[in-house]
Design an enzyme around this catalytic site. Structure first.
Site, PDB file in Angstrom:
ATOM      1  N   HIS A 121       0.870  -1.175   0.000  1.00 57.12           N
ATOM      2  CA  HIS A 121       0.000   0.000   0.000  1.00 57.12           C
ATOM      3  C   HIS A 121       0.912   1.233   0.000  1.00 57.12           C
ATOM      4  O   HIS A 121       1.993   1.194   0.575  1.00 57.12           O
ATOM      5  CB  HIS A 121      -0.830  -0.054   1.289  1.00 57.12           C
ATOM      6  CG  HIS A 121      -1.917   0.969   1.400  1.00 57.12           C
ATOM      7  ND1 HIS A 121      -1.649   2.286   1.669  1.00 57.12           N
ATOM      8  CD2 HIS A 121      -3.258   0.859   1.292  1.00 57.12           C
ATOM      9  CE1 HIS A 121      -2.802   2.951   1.730  1.00 57.12           C
ATOM     10  NE2 HIS A 121      -3.793   2.107   1.502  1.00 57.12           N
ATOM     11  N   ASP A 199       3.140  -3.951   8.431  1.00 53.96           N
ATOM     12  CA  ASP A 199       1.890  -3.220   8.251  1.00 53.96           C
ATOM     13  C   ASP A 199       0.761  -4.223   8.506  1.00 53.96           C
ATOM     14  O   ASP A 199       0.465  -5.071   7.658  1.00 53.96           O
ATOM     15  CB  ASP A 199       1.817  -2.648   6.830  1.00 53.96           C
ATOM     16  CG  ASP A 199       0.469  -1.997   6.544  1.00 53.96           C
ATOM     17  OD1 ASP A 199      -0.412  -2.017   7.432  1.00 53.96           O
ATOM     18  OD2 ASP A 199       0.286  -1.488   5.425  1.00 53.96           O
ATOM     19  N   GLN A 202      -4.370  -4.800   7.493  1.00 53.54           N
ATOM     20  CA  GLN A 202      -5.336  -5.738   6.914  1.00 53.54           C
ATOM     21  C   GLN A 202      -5.314  -7.100   7.596  1.00 53.54           C
ATOM     22  O   GLN A 202      -6.037  -8.011   7.174  1.00 53.54           O
ATOM     23  CB  GLN A 202      -5.068  -5.928   5.402  1.00 53.54           C
ATOM     24  CG  GLN A 202      -5.185  -4.664   4.573  1.00 53.54           C
ATOM     25  CD  GLN A 202      -6.611  -4.134   4.454  1.00 53.54           C
ATOM     26  OE1 GLN A 202      -7.575  -4.791   4.874  1.00 53.54           O
ATOM     27  NE2 GLN A 202      -6.771  -2.942   3.915  1.00 53.54           N
ATOM     28  N   LYS A 225     -10.232   0.139  10.579  1.00 54.27           N
ATOM     29  CA  LYS A 225     -10.390  -1.064   9.765  1.00 54.27           C
ATOM     30  C   LYS A 225     -10.762  -2.266  10.630  1.00 54.27           C
ATOM     31  O   LYS A 225     -10.898  -3.372  10.124  1.00 54.27           O
ATOM     32  CB  LYS A 225      -9.101  -1.358   8.993  1.00 54.27           C
ATOM     33  CG  LYS A 225      -8.789  -0.327   7.886  1.00 54.27           C
ATOM     34  CD  LYS A 225      -7.713  -0.863   6.968  1.00 54.27           C
ATOM     35  CE  LYS A 225      -6.982   0.206   6.184  1.00 54.27           C
ATOM     36  NZ  LYS A 225      -7.787   0.983   5.258  1.00 54.27           N
ATOM     37  N   CYS A 366      -4.689   2.336  -3.767  1.00 48.09           N
ATOM     38  CA  CYS A 366      -3.462   2.862  -3.166  1.00 48.09           C
ATOM     39  C   CYS A 366      -2.284   1.906  -3.357  1.00 48.09           C
ATOM     40  O   CYS A 366      -1.466   1.717  -2.451  1.00 48.09           O
ATOM     41  CB  CYS A 366      -3.639   3.156  -1.679  1.00 48.09           C
ATOM     42  SG  CYS A 366      -4.936   4.322  -1.335  1.00 48.09           S
TER      43      CYS A 366
END
Lengths: 411, 145
Positions: A121, A199, A202, A225, A366
């Site tokens: 991303h 990261d 997600q 999220k 993105c």
């Protein structure tokens, strides 16, 4: 607190009609919706406890401090970290920027390399471009296998070498929904002495994540999220690293003592939290953690896996639909799948599906470098949350053929 | 706006049409336009002869709205003077911004008048205006030549 039979009933936003149809929300990877449990906790904080944490000594201030620091402890337990290793930020992007500004730009020099997968991303890509430009280090990409969407072991061995000082990667790709081999990447990075940055934006909504267990040095995610509010995120940093880092922003509450000409800064995590913080957001994030706990990981994982199987099987059966990064139709996808409809630009698909009350994402998600690498201009993306249902999936699959028809293409 | 009005027959026909979607030999000007937010890109080619645009064509990737808009635009400006093309360009951009065009202007915009409804869809405005912004730049290029 959880309506386990009909989880979607906990989410008031899902009860509305969109363009005259039942609302089908399939864009949770962009932002998830929030249950009443979270909204009520935020409301209650502002109605009963919202003084400024860490400042006053009166009852309400003590309550606000307890709520804010209690949220930090709850988040730490949720991701397998110590409480003082959890820094509250605005979002995952800000967390990753702190790693760049307060660690990377001092740690890198010409001849060094930063290694990231091509599928990142922009929030875990642009900061590394900037770090490379600032320091003269090289930004090096791990290319996914165009067929499987996975990074081959040989690529990891070859690209992460003794010049590598930082390895940054998403736990789950926000375009492909595939889970990257965090253990393998961390092991290789350890082997060459590089710092790892995860990261987790997600992954934390979809399966249990343990930062100490994974042995990563830094990690980032956003509350919005994972059923929490917008505007609050988390930076995890290994204690020894956070202690060595200078502050990010300067101001109130991040200091130990201020003299006329110089300042002693507070210890982490407060060193990185200048000014009045989003305490209501932290309370909302802690409520989201509690809500996820009340549903239970076993429940979440089995439900989402079954829905994703239904969705990918249904997409595979559609004529003129191709899934991105799909050689293995059985590949496990975590909450996210991207696809294209023949002859159709994803923005037209999203507009037409919206007319049936279905919200999907369209565009480049993105992740321009990944789409360029895959030779795809844009794609449709459907993503799931705990409130997603078989009816949602079936409605999407039933409406996809309408897209080509509306645009005047044959079946 | 209703979905069937947005994807009306006239718009979808233009979006699928390849009549104006082609490379031109020896264009007087070739200009690229890009929508960074959605990845749409379009190359507009114009041939000018004695102050008149004798041919216009486009190539590139885009959604149905941007392709339809480009197809309609190239139809309209063919045979027009540079000044007329610039005037139509302002009229179209004004219409998409929400200005109500008079009957004469709507007439002059021909098929492109069918895109008026896009003015009520903020997320799709950029798709409709990409070819026209590119035309504006291409006309500037012609002036410089």
């Amino acid at each position: 607190m959880v309506n386990i039979k009909n989880i979607s009933d906990d989410f008031p936003i899902l009860a509305q009609k969109i363009n005259g149809h039942r609302f089908v929300y399939l864009d949770s990877a962009a932002t998830s919706m929030r249950p009443n449990f979270v909204l009520d906790r935020i409301d209650a904080f502002y109605k009963s406890s919202a003084a400024n944490p860490h400042r006053g000594v009166y009852a309400l201030a003590e309550r606000a401090t307890a709520a804010y620091e209690g949220a930090r402890a709850a988040v730490a337990r949720f991701v397998g970290a110590d409480t003082d290793e959890i820094v509250f930020t605005r979002n995952a992007s800000e967390s990753l920027n702190i790693v760049m500004y307060c660690h990377a730009q001092y740690a890198l020099k010409p001849g060094d390399s930063v290694v990231i997968p091509i599928s990142e991303h922009h929030s875990n890509l642009v900061p590394w471009q900037i770090a490379a430009a600032k320091t003269g280090a090289e930004l090096r990409y791990l290319y996914t296998d165009a067929e499987t969407g996975l990074i081959p072991d040989s690529e990891i061995e070859r690209k992460i070498d003794k010049t590598t000082k930082i390895v940054a990667f998403a736990h789950v790709s926000n375009v492909l929904g595939l889970r990257f081999p965090a253990e393998k990447l961390v092991a290789r990075a350890r082997c060459v002495g590089a710092v790892t940055v995860l990261d987790a934006a997600q992954s934390v909504p979809h399966f249990p994540v343990d930062f100490h267990g994974l042995d990563v040095d830094f990690a980032a995610f956003s509350a919005h999220k994972m059923y929490g509010p917008m505007g609050i995120g988390v930076l995890y940093g290994r204690r020894e690293l956070l202690e060595k880092m200078p502050p990010f922003l300067f101001g109130g509450d991040m200091i130990e003592y201020v003299r006329e000409q110089d300042t002693d800064f507070a210890a982490p995590p407060h060193r990185f939290e200048a000014g009045t913080q989003n305490a209501g957001g932290a309370v909302g994030l802690a409520a989201a953690v509690e809500y996820i706990g009340a549903i239970g990981w076993a429940n979440i994982e089995s439900r989402e896996a079954a829905l994703m199987r239904r969705l990918t099987a249904g997409l595979a059966e559609q004529k003129r639909v191709s899934v991105i990064g799909d050689a293995d139709p059985g590949a496990r996808r975590y909450g996210v799948v991207s696809f294209n409809i023949e002859d159709v630009h994803s923005h037209d698909a999203a507009t037409i599906l919206d007319s049936f009350g279905i919200a999907i994402r369209a565009g480049a998600h993105c992740a321009h470098p990944l789409l360029d690498y895959l030779g795809v201009k844009a794609s449709c993306r459907a993503s799931l949350g705990v409130y997603s249902t078989e009816q949602d999936i079936d409605r999407l699959l039933e409406c996809i053929p309408q897209v080509r028809r509306k645009l005047g293409y044959g079946d | 706006m209703e979905i069937d009005a947005l994807y009306s027959e006239i718009i979808t026909e233009h979006s699928r049409s390849s009549r104006n979607r082609r490379r031109m030999e020896n264009p007087t000007v070739s200009r690229q336009g890009v929508n960074p937010s959605c990845g749409d890109e379009l190359t507009l080619e114009l041939r000018e002869d004695g102050g008149v645009i004798t041919d216009a064509s486009f190539t590139g990737e885009g959604c149905a709205i941007s392709k339809a808009s480009a197809s309609m635009m190239t139809d309209i400006i063919r045979g027009k003077s540079r000044t007329e093309a610039a005037r139509l360009c302002s009229a179209f951009l004004g219409m998409i911004k929400g200005e109500q065009p008079d009957a004469e202007t709507l007439d002059a915009l021909e098929d492109a008048a069918a895109l008026q409804g896009v003015s009520k869809m903020p997320a799709r405005v950029k798709c409709a205006v990409l070819p026209w912004h590119t035309l504006k730049s291409a006309i500037e290029d012609l002036k410089d030549q």
